[in-house]
Design a protein around this motif. Sequence first.
Motif, PDB file in Angstrom:
ATOM      1  N   PRO A   1       0.815  -1.201   0.000  1.00  0.00           N
ATOM      2  CA  PRO A   1       0.000   0.000   0.000  1.00  0.00           C
ATOM      3  C   PRO A   1       0.857   1.264   0.000  1.00  0.00           C
ATOM      4  CG  PRO A   1      -0.822  -1.562   1.625  1.00  0.00           C
ATOM      5  CD  PRO A   1       0.429  -2.126   1.054  1.00  0.00           C
ATOM      6  N   ALA A   2       0.306   2.319  -0.516  1.00  0.00           N
ATOM      7  CA  ALA A   2       1.022   3.585  -0.608  1.00  0.00           C
ATOM      8  C   ALA A   2       1.445   4.057   0.777  1.00  0.00           C
ATOM      9  CB  ALA A   2       0.140   4.620  -1.281  1.00  0.00           C
ATOM     10  N   GLY A   3       2.590   4.699   0.827  1.00  0.00           N
ATOM     11  CA  GLY A   3       3.067   5.260   2.082  1.00  0.00           C
ATOM     12  C   GLY A   3       3.836   4.304   2.961  1.00  0.00           C
ATOM     13  N   LEU A   4       4.029   3.079   2.519  1.00  0.00           N
ATOM     14  CA  LEU A   4       4.791   2.127   3.323  1.00  0.00           C
ATOM     15  C   LEU A   4       6.241   2.119   2.886  1.00  0.00           C
ATOM     16  CD1 LEU A   4       2.418  -0.961   3.662  1.00  0.00           C
ATOM     17  CD2 LEU A   4       2.872   0.828   5.319  1.00  0.00           C
ATOM     18  N   ASN A   5       7.110   2.473   3.809  1.00  0.00           N
ATOM     19  CA  ASN A   5       8.540   2.378   3.537  1.00  0.00           C
ATOM     20  C   ASN A   5       9.110   1.236   4.374  1.00  0.00           C
ATOM     21  OD1 ASN A   5       8.853   3.338   6.176  1.00  0.00           O
ATOM     22  ND2 ASN A   5       9.106   5.456   5.511  1.00  0.00           N
ATOM     23  N   GLU A   6      10.400   1.008   4.233  1.00  0.00           N
ATOM     24  CA  GLU A   6      11.052  -0.107   4.929  1.00  0.00           C
ATOM     25  C   GLU A   6      10.832  -0.036   6.439  1.00  0.00           C
ATOM     26  OE1 GLU A   6      15.627  -1.550   5.758  1.00  0.00           O
ATOM     27  OE2 GLU A   6      15.190  -0.584   3.853  1.00  0.00           O
ATOM     28  N   GLU A   7      10.997   1.142   7.023  1.00  0.00           N
ATOM     29  CA  GLU A   7      10.842   1.308   8.466  1.00  0.00           C
ATOM     30  C   GLU A   7       9.410   0.999   8.912  1.00  0.00           C
ATOM     31  OE1 GLU A   7      10.994   5.140  11.278  1.00  0.00           O
ATOM     32  OE2 GLU A   7      12.867   4.751  10.195  1.00  0.00           O
ATOM     33  N   LYS A   8       8.431   1.460   8.162  1.00  0.00           N
ATOM     34  CA  LYS A   8       7.027   1.223   8.496  1.00  0.00           C
ATOM     35  C   LYS A   8       6.686  -0.268   8.388  1.00  0.00           C
ATOM     36  CE  LYS A   8       2.735   2.534   9.270  1.00  0.00           C
ATOM     37  NZ  LYS A   8       2.285   2.850  10.599  1.00  0.00           N
ATOM     38  N   ILE A   9       7.192  -0.927   7.351  1.00  0.00           N
ATOM     39  CA  ILE A   9       6.943  -2.360   7.176  1.00  0.00           C
ATOM     40  C   ILE A   9       7.546  -3.148   8.336  1.00  0.00           C
ATOM     41  CG2 ILE A   9       7.464  -4.376   5.739  1.00  0.00           C
ATOM     42  CD1 ILE A   9       7.184  -2.455   3.307  1.00  0.00           C
ATOM     43  N   LEU A  38       5.536  -9.339   4.208  1.00  0.00           N
ATOM     44  CA  LEU A  38       5.879  -9.102   2.806  1.00  0.00           C
ATOM     45  C   LEU A  38       4.743  -9.494   1.877  1.00  0.00           C
ATOM     46  CD1 LEU A  38       9.604 -10.251   2.808  1.00  0.00           C
ATOM     47  CD2 LEU A  38       8.731  -7.909   2.649  1.00  0.00           C
ATOM     48  N   ALA A  39       4.099 -10.610   2.156  1.00  0.00           N
ATOM     49  CA  ALA A  39       3.009 -11.074   1.292  1.00  0.00           C
ATOM     50  C   ALA A  39       1.789 -10.169   1.381  1.00  0.00           C
ATOM     51  CB  ALA A  39       2.623 -12.508   1.662  1.00  0.00           C
ATOM     52  N   LEU A  40       1.389  -9.827   2.598  1.00  0.00           N
ATOM     53  CA  LEU A  40       0.151  -9.083   2.780  1.00  0.00           C
ATOM     54  C   LEU A  40       0.290  -7.584   2.520  1.00  0.00           C
ATOM     55  CD1 LEU A  40      -1.164 -10.992   5.911  1.00  0.00           C
ATOM     56  CD2 LEU A  40      -1.944 -11.217   3.545  1.00  0.00           C
ATOM     57  N   LEU A  41       1.493  -7.061   2.637  1.00  0.00           N
ATOM     58  CA  LEU A  41       1.705  -5.636   2.390  1.00  0.00           C
ATOM     59  C   LEU A  41       2.119  -5.350   0.953  1.00  0.00           C
ATOM     60  CD1 LEU A  41       3.516  -4.704   5.711  1.00  0.00           C
ATOM     61  CD2 LEU A  41       1.111  -4.342   5.126  1.00  0.00           C
ATOM     62  N   ALA A  42       2.358  -6.389   0.177  1.00  0.00           N
ATOM     63  CA  ALA A  42       2.748  -6.204  -1.227  1.00  0.00           C
ATOM     64  C   ALA A  42       1.596  -5.576  -2.007  1.00  0.00           C
ATOM     65  CB  ALA A  42       3.124  -7.546  -1.848  1.00  0.00           C
ATOM     66  N   ASP A  43       1.951  -4.806  -3.002  1.00  0.00           N
ATOM     67  CA  ASP A  43       0.956  -4.150  -3.853  1.00  0.00           C
ATOM     68  C   ASP A  43       0.511  -5.136  -4.925  1.00  0.00           C
ATOM     69  OD1 ASP A  43      -0.680  -2.324  -5.075  1.00  0.00           O
ATOM     70  OD2 ASP A  43       0.950  -1.240  -6.050  1.00  0.00           O
ATOM     71  N   THR A  44      -0.349  -6.052  -4.527  1.00  0.00           N
ATOM     72  CA  THR A  44      -0.832  -7.086  -5.422  1.00  0.00           C
ATOM     73  C   THR A  44      -2.305  -7.365  -5.110  1.00  0.00           C
ATOM     74  OG1 THR A  44      -0.498  -9.376  -6.164  1.00  0.00           O
ATOM     75  CG2 THR A  44      -0.021  -8.914  -3.872  1.00  0.00           C
ATOM     76  N   PRO A  45      -3.107  -7.680  -6.106  1.00  0.00           N
ATOM     77  CA  PRO A  45      -4.533  -7.914  -5.847  1.00  0.00           C
ATOM     78  C   PRO A  45      -4.851  -9.326  -5.334  1.00  0.00           C
ATOM     79  CG  PRO A  45      -4.100  -8.065  -8.188  1.00  0.00           C
ATOM     80  CD  PRO A  45      -2.814  -7.641  -7.539  1.00  0.00           C
ATOM     81  N   LEU A  46      -3.891 -10.240  -5.384  1.00  0.00           N
ATOM     82  CA  LEU A  46      -4.121 -11.641  -5.043  1.00  0.00           C
ATOM     83  C   LEU A  46      -3.004 -12.147  -4.147  1.00  0.00           C
ATOM     84  CD1 LEU A  46      -5.606 -14.387  -5.520  1.00  0.00           C
ATOM     85  CD2 LEU A  46      -4.216 -14.626  -7.582  1.00  0.00           C
TER      86      LEU A  46
END
Length: 105
Positions: A1-9, A38-46
């Motif tokens: 999602p937008a606004g997520l950087n390494e520190e936030k993740i 990594l899986a759930l925060l990735a910018d992917t629809p599935l």
Amino acid sequence: PAGLNEEKIISISGLSGSSGKQIKNFSSGMKQRAKLSLALLADTPLVFLDEPCSNLDRNAIEWYQDLIAQYTTQKLVVVCSNSMPDEYSFCTSRVMITDWKPGIS
């Protein structure tokens, strides 16, 4: 999602206290948190998850459920589970496969 950087993740993953560690030195639960993040925060629809709560304690299972609630509202999430309701309680549809063996129809 937008606004997520390494520190936030890293913060969302609950692994801030271990950010200086190499993943190979993580416990199995920490590795599972990293993979799920990594899986759930990735910018992917599935997203496909295979036994996502394996190696997670009760607190981490609650973290997983919160992560699902917050970050997958616009995603299709497919969960494979061996009957651990915490892994798929959020699902709206279920497919039960019993006694299936490859090559036998």
